[in-house]
Design a protein around this motif. Structure first.
Motif, PDB file in Angstrom:
ATOM      1  N   ASP A  12       0.812  -1.225   0.000  1.00 40.45           N
ATOM      2  CA  ASP A  12       0.000   0.000   0.000  1.00 40.45           C
ATOM      3  C   ASP A  12       0.840   1.268   0.000  1.00 40.45           C
ATOM      4  OD1 ASP A  12      -2.488  -1.041  -0.343  1.00 40.45           O
ATOM      5  OD2 ASP A  12      -3.030  -1.020   1.772  1.00 40.45           O
ATOM      6  N   HIS A  30      -2.828   2.638  -7.521  1.00 38.77           N
ATOM      7  CA  HIS A  30      -3.127   1.848  -6.333  1.00 38.77           C
ATOM      8  C   HIS A  30      -3.557   0.441  -6.730  1.00 38.77           C
ATOM      9  CE1 HIS A  30      -4.045   0.902  -2.275  1.00 38.77           C
ATOM     10  NE2 HIS A  30      -5.351   0.831  -2.458  1.00 38.77           N
ATOM     11  N   ARG A  31      -3.031  -0.537  -6.014  1.00 39.98           N
ATOM     12  CA  ARG A  31      -3.257  -1.958  -6.280  1.00 39.98           C
ATOM     13  C   ARG A  31      -2.692  -2.390  -7.628  1.00 39.98           C
ATOM     14  NH1 ARG A  31      -9.179  -3.542  -3.723  1.00 39.98           N
ATOM     15  NH2 ARG A  31      -8.637  -3.019  -1.590  1.00 39.98           N
ATOM     16  N   HIS A  35       1.130  -4.836  -5.754  1.00 43.08           N
ATOM     17  CA  HIS A  35       0.250  -5.887  -5.262  1.00 43.08           C
ATOM     18  C   HIS A  35       0.404  -7.185  -6.062  1.00 43.08           C
ATOM     19  CE1 HIS A  35      -1.425  -2.466  -3.235  1.00 43.08           C
ATOM     20  NE2 HIS A  35      -2.319  -3.209  -2.601  1.00 43.08           N
ATOM     21  N   HIS A  70      -0.940  -9.759   0.996  1.00 45.90           N
ATOM     22  CA  HIS A  70      -1.615  -8.462   0.918  1.00 45.90           C
ATOM     23  C   HIS A  70      -2.448  -8.348  -0.369  1.00 45.90           C
ATOM     24  CE1 HIS A  70      -1.819  -4.002   1.715  1.00 45.90           C
ATOM     25  NE2 HIS A  70      -2.269  -4.114   0.476  1.00 45.90           N
ATOM     26  N   ASP A  74      -6.473  -8.355  -0.663  1.00 43.96           N
ATOM     27  CA  ASP A  74      -7.171  -7.210  -1.260  1.00 43.96           C
ATOM     28  C   ASP A  74      -8.208  -7.653  -2.288  1.00 43.96           C
ATOM     29  OD1 ASP A  74      -6.126  -5.133   0.197  1.00 43.96           O
ATOM     30  OD2 ASP A  74      -4.835  -4.357  -1.392  1.00 43.96           O
TER      31      ASP A  74
HETATM   32 ZN   LIG Z   1      -3.507  -2.971  -0.777  1.00 43.83          ZN
END
Ligand SMILES: [Zn+2]
Length: 141
Positions: A12, A30-31, A35, A70, A74
């Motif tokens: 993150d 993000h992601r 990730h 993670h 998610d």
């Molecule tokens: Zn995350």
């Protein structure tokens, strides 16, 4: 356990992109790549190399699994963005078919009533694992 817990948050770190001119739908968003399973492998190998006195293979596998968890967890959230688990081989974003984990508000919103509610829900989900991790054991001699 604290170091591994902190390491689990590493993916993150891409949230810094919310403050920068980053395409949130791309690998830097993000992601995105942080990730992915390849990122988890790279971080695992880096940890194994730096901490090789603790056992390269053991440390690499543990750190890699922590970081990979993670991105996989998610996919279980009800967020609006899936995770790029297969980056760099695919830019597809994945969600699990079952998404029971609510997404908490970001930033200071985490301290809101909604943020506390989400943290309470997550605590209930992970309570069995926390109990197992903290359960007293005999130490090896
Ligand atoms: Zn995350």
């Amino acid at each position: 356990m604290l170091a591994l817990s902190a390491l689990s948050l590493l993916p993150d770190a891409d949230a810094i992109g919310f403050l920068l001119p980053v395409d949130q739908g791309g690998a830097m968003g993000h992601r995105g790549f942080t990730h992915s399973l390849v990122f988890a492998l790279a971080i695992g190998l880096a940890c194994g190399t730096v901490l090789r006195k603790r056992g390269f293979l053991r440390t690499s596998a543990l750190a890699g699994a922590v970081v990979a968890s993670h991105g996989l967890l998610d996919t279980l959230t009800n967020g609006t963005t899936g995770t790029m688990l297969l980056w760099p081989f695919s830019g597809e974003r994945f969600f699990a078919p079952w998404r029971p984990v609510p997404v908490p508000p970001v930033g200071l919103g985490l301290a809101s009533a909604r943020g506390l509610e989400v943290m309470a829900i997550e605590a209930v989900y992970f309570l069995p694992l926390l109990a197992w991790a903290l359960w007293p054991r005999k130490r090896a001699a």
